[in-house]
Scaffold this motif. Structure first.
Motif, PDB file in Angstrom:
ATOM      1  N   MET A   1      -3.142 -77.207  12.280  1.00 21.30           N
ATOM      2  CA  MET A   1      -4.087 -78.461  12.172  1.00 21.30           C
ATOM      3  C   MET A   1      -3.144 -79.568  12.707  1.00 21.30           C
ATOM      4  SD  MET A   1      -6.737 -79.279  11.398  1.00 21.30           S
ATOM      5  CE  MET A   1      -7.867 -78.896  10.200  1.00 21.30           C
ATOM      6  N   GLN A   2      -2.220 -79.866  12.712  1.00 18.81           N
ATOM      7  CA  GLN A   2      -1.363 -80.952  13.213  1.00 18.81           C
ATOM      8  C   GLN A   2      -1.521 -81.095  14.631  1.00 18.81           C
ATOM      9  OE1 GLN A   2       2.633 -81.523  12.093  1.00 18.81           O
ATOM     10  NE2 GLN A   2       2.740 -83.615  12.827  1.00 18.81           N
ATOM     11  N   LYS A   3      -1.293 -80.020  15.141  1.00 21.35           N
ATOM     12  CA  LYS A   3      -1.389 -79.858  16.742  1.00 21.35           C
ATOM     13  C   LYS A   3      -2.937 -80.403  17.328  1.00 21.35           C
ATOM     14  CE  LYS A   3       2.181 -76.386  17.600  1.00 21.35           C
ATOM     15  NZ  LYS A   3       2.216 -74.981  18.022  1.00 21.35           N
TER      16      LYS A   3
ATOM     17  N   GLN B   1      -5.055 -82.091  15.550  1.00 13.05           N
ATOM     18  CA  GLN B   1      -5.373 -83.645  15.373  1.00 13.05           C
ATOM     19  C   GLN B   1      -4.865 -84.516  16.255  1.00 13.05           C
ATOM     20  OE1 GLN B   1      -7.741 -84.264  13.442  1.00 13.05           O
ATOM     21  NE2 GLN B   1      -8.087 -82.734  11.858  1.00 13.05           N
ATOM     22  N   THR B   2      -3.570 -84.001  16.547  1.00 12.78           N
ATOM     23  CA  THR B   2      -2.639 -84.718  17.861  1.00 12.78           C
ATOM     24  C   THR B   2      -3.603 -84.742  18.947  1.00 12.78           C
ATOM     25  OG1 THR B   2      -0.723 -84.479  16.586  1.00 12.78           O
ATOM     26  CG2 THR B   2      -0.585 -85.159  18.970  1.00 12.78           C
TER      27      THR B   2
ATOM     28  N   ARG C   1      -6.648 -87.010  19.119  1.00 11.19           N
ATOM     29  CA  ARG C   1      -6.375 -88.463  19.385  1.00 11.19           C
ATOM     30  C   ARG C   1      -5.982 -88.724  20.543  1.00 11.19           C
ATOM     31  NH1 ARG C   1      -3.820 -87.253  14.141  1.00 11.19           N
ATOM     32  NH2 ARG C   1      -1.987 -87.373  15.358  1.00 11.19           N
TER      33      ARG C   1
END
Length: 109
Positions: free
Chosen positions: A1-3, A5-6, A9
């Motif tokens: 999920m972090q990848k 979201q990055t 952005r």
């Protein structure tokens, strides 16, 4: 999920997104979308053969573009995604992002 979201952005602050957004908001393009949608009101988006959003940036960028479009435009309805090799982790991320994962290989139809 972090990848992802990055990636969202990163794409949102890119000149590509800003130019693409300007183009989609022109009356000519918007009118064409309305013509295609007809009385449906919302346009479904289907992404076939996306690839691994866990392992590669190009599929993450493709998904990020779809997510940003859905967030920006009320005329974009459900986002459906298919790849024969979607992992369980990718499935969870896609559903958390409010995307539907197609279970049946529609062969691009």
């Amino acid at each position: 999920m972090q990848k992802i979201q990055t990636c969202i952005r990163k794409l949102k602050s890119s000149s590509f997104w800003l130019t693409f957004l300007d183009q989609l908001q022109t009356p000519e393009i918007f009118d064409r979308f309305l013509t295609v949608m007809g009385s449906e009101g919302k346009m479904q988006m289907v992404i076939y053969g996306i690839g691994s959003i866990e392992s590669y940036e190009p599929p993450r960028l493709q998904l990020s573009l779809a997510i940003l479009m859905k967030r920006m435009f009320s005329w974009i309805g459900e986002v459906e995604v298919f790849d024969p090799l979607i992992s369980l982790a990718e499935f969870r991320v896609l559903t958390a992002l409010d995307c539907s994962v197609l279970a049946i290989n529609e062969q691009g139809r």
